[in-house]
Scaffold this motif. Structure first.
Motif, PDB file in Angstrom:
ATOM      1  N   PHE A   1       0.807  -1.211   0.000  1.00 13.17           N
ATOM      2  CA  PHE A   1       0.000   0.000   0.000  1.00 13.17           C
ATOM      3  C   PHE A   1       0.848   1.273   0.000  1.00 13.17           C
ATOM      4  CE2 PHE A   1      -2.754  -3.231   1.913  1.00 13.17           C
ATOM      5  CZ  PHE A   1      -3.900  -3.074   1.159  1.00 13.17           C
TER       6      PHE A   1
ATOM      7  N   THR B   1       1.906   3.008   2.571  1.00 11.41           N
ATOM      8  CA  THR B   1       1.296   3.961   3.499  1.00 11.41           C
ATOM      9  C   THR B   1       2.294   4.976   4.048  1.00 11.41           C
ATOM     10  OG1 THR B   1       1.569   2.301   5.249  1.00 11.41           O
ATOM     11  CG2 THR B   1      -0.563   2.412   4.171  1.00 11.41           C
ATOM     12  N   ARG B   2       3.570   4.593   4.169  1.00  7.28           N
ATOM     13  CA  ARG B   2       4.565   5.542   4.689  1.00  7.28           C
ATOM     14  C   ARG B   2       4.808   6.698   3.731  1.00  7.28           C
ATOM     15  NH1 ARG B   2       9.932   2.766   5.912  1.00  7.28           N
ATOM     16  NH2 ARG B   2       9.465   1.716   3.954  1.00  7.28           N
TER      17      ARG B   2
ATOM     18  N   GLY C   1       2.438   8.498   2.494  1.00  5.02           N
ATOM     19  CA  GLY C   1       1.406   9.500   2.706  1.00  5.02           C
ATOM     20  C   GLY C   1       0.588   9.792   1.457  1.00  5.02           C
ATOM     21  N   ASP C   2       0.409  11.085   1.154  1.00  5.20           N
ATOM     22  CA  ASP C   2      -0.443  11.495   0.037  1.00  5.20           C
ATOM     23  C   ASP C   2       0.080  11.032  -1.324  1.00  5.20           C
ATOM     24  OD1 ASP C   2      -2.159  12.709   1.776  1.00  5.20           O
ATOM     25  OD2 ASP C   2      -1.417  14.750   1.443  1.00  5.20           O
TER      26      ASP C   2
ATOM     27  N   THR D   1       0.817   8.210  -2.345  1.00  8.47           N
ATOM     28  CA  THR D   1       0.247   6.930  -2.789  1.00  8.47           C
ATOM     29  C   THR D   1      -1.273   6.894  -2.659  1.00  8.47           C
ATOM     30  OG1 THR D   1       0.807   6.030  -0.599  1.00  8.47           O
ATOM     31  CG2 THR D   1       2.328   5.550  -2.412  1.00  8.47           C
ATOM     32  N   LYS D   2      -1.886   8.045  -2.532  1.00  2.00           N
ATOM     33  CA  LYS D   2      -3.353   8.058  -2.501  1.00  2.00           C
ATOM     34  C   LYS D   2      -3.962   7.648  -3.834  1.00  2.00           C
ATOM     35  CE  LYS D   2      -4.644  11.127   1.269  1.00  2.00           C
ATOM     36  NZ  LYS D   2      -5.353  12.375   1.641  1.00  2.00           N
TER      37      LYS D   2
ATOM     38  N   LYS E   1       3.057   2.711  -4.894  1.00  2.72           N
ATOM     39  CA  LYS E   1       4.414   3.196  -4.622  1.00  2.72           C
ATOM     40  C   LYS E   1       5.401   2.867  -5.732  1.00  2.72           C
ATOM     41  CE  LYS E   1       6.841   1.408  -1.192  1.00  2.72           C
ATOM     42  NZ  LYS E   1       7.438   1.146   0.141  1.00  2.72           N
TER      43      LYS E   1
ATOM     44  N   TYR F   1      -2.575  -3.358  -4.543  1.00  2.00           N
ATOM     45  CA  TYR F   1      -3.062  -1.983  -4.430  1.00  2.00           C
ATOM     46  C   TYR F   1      -2.978  -1.287  -5.789  1.00  2.00           C
ATOM     47  CZ  TYR F   1      -3.321   2.884  -2.873  1.00  2.00           C
ATOM     48  OH  TYR F   1      -3.666   4.203  -2.713  1.00  2.00           O
TER      49      TYR F   1
ATOM     50  N   ARG G   1       9.813   6.449   2.338  1.00  2.00           N
ATOM     51  CA  ARG G   1       9.140   7.654   2.812  1.00  2.00           C
ATOM     52  C   ARG G   1       9.365   8.792   1.824  1.00  2.00           C
ATOM     53  NH1 ARG G   1       7.757   6.950   8.186  1.00  2.00           N
ATOM     54  NH2 ARG G   1       8.798   5.206   9.238  1.00  2.00           N
TER      55      ARG G   1
END
Length: 228
Positions: free
Chosen positions: A15, A17-18, A20-21, A23-24, A28, A60, A214
């Motif tokens: 996903f 997730t680290r 942030g925006d 990967t909305k 990644k 994802y 990140r």
């Protein structure tokens, strides 16, 4: 079956997730670093191997990755409805990868120096090894905190401890994956079994390596690429 690896598994299902925006609306592996998607930097390393097949696991936003990778003749292992982690994901992809040992490669790092995959290929000895990991001394990592994942032992064997960071590239035998009843599990479980049998090995990477997990890792990776 031989004991030489001819297939590559790209881990691309996470996903992110680290990030942030960032990967909305995209996975990644499609984040741009120095004008190219992260997964294209990984494929650059794979191209030197000329493997029989390359497989990417997808979960994802899979349609974006499928559209990006189809022109590169990458095969897809689609993880639905749940993401399977590294161990479960590799096991699910075995019908595509075959029964030989395989290369696996994470798609969220930049390497500066020799191709880690060809170094692994040249050092692989299946008579002694069940897995050969490419690890990076902590002083040669960028964007990565902590003391490391493994400690170097005799003749290249490794155990859990500080000193070396797993860089996300390896050759691994896959037969042991069938020992785990869980559908979702990490490759760490397989490595721990191999370590108990003194069959877990590593190479120490001679170059530098940047974690792009990140947002701040993007600029660090671009600086590494520019400093060649």
């Amino acid at each position: 079956m031989t004991q030489d690896p001819y297939a590559v598994m790209l881990f691309a299902a996470g996903f992110g997730t680290r990030m942030g925006d960032l990967t909305k609306d995209r996975p990644k592996p499609l984040i741009q670093v120095a004008g190219r998607a992260l997964i294209d930097h990984a494929l650059n390393l794979v191209d030197d191997l000329r493997p029989d097949c390359v497989v990417a696991n997808l979960h994802y936003l899979p349609d974006q990755l499928e559209a990006h990778l189809t022109p590169r003749d990458v095969l897809f292992s689609k993880e639905q409805p749940e993401i399977l982690e590294t161990g479960g994901g590799l096991r699910a992809a075995l019908p595509l990868l075959g029964s030989n040992p395989v290369f696996t490669l994470n798609t969220d790092a930049i390497w500066s120096g020799p191709n880690p995959l060809t170094l692994l290929r040249d050092a692989w000895d299946p008579t002694r090894m069940d897995a050969l990991l490419m690890c990076v001394p902590t002083a040669q990592t960028i964007g990565h905190g902590g003391p490391g994942d493994f400690t170097a032992g005799a003749e290249g064997r490794i155990s859990r401890g500080p000193g070396l960071v797993y860089g996300g590239a390896q050759i691994v035998k896959t037969e042991g994956l069938n020992a785990f009843p869980e559908k979702v599990f990490s490759l760490n479980l397989l490595w721990d079994q191999m370590q108990k049998q003194d069959r877990l090995y590593a190479l120490s990477y001679p170059g530098r390596w940047c974690d792009v997990g990140r947002p701040e890792g993007i600029a660090l990776a671009e600086g590494l690429i520019a400093d060649v």
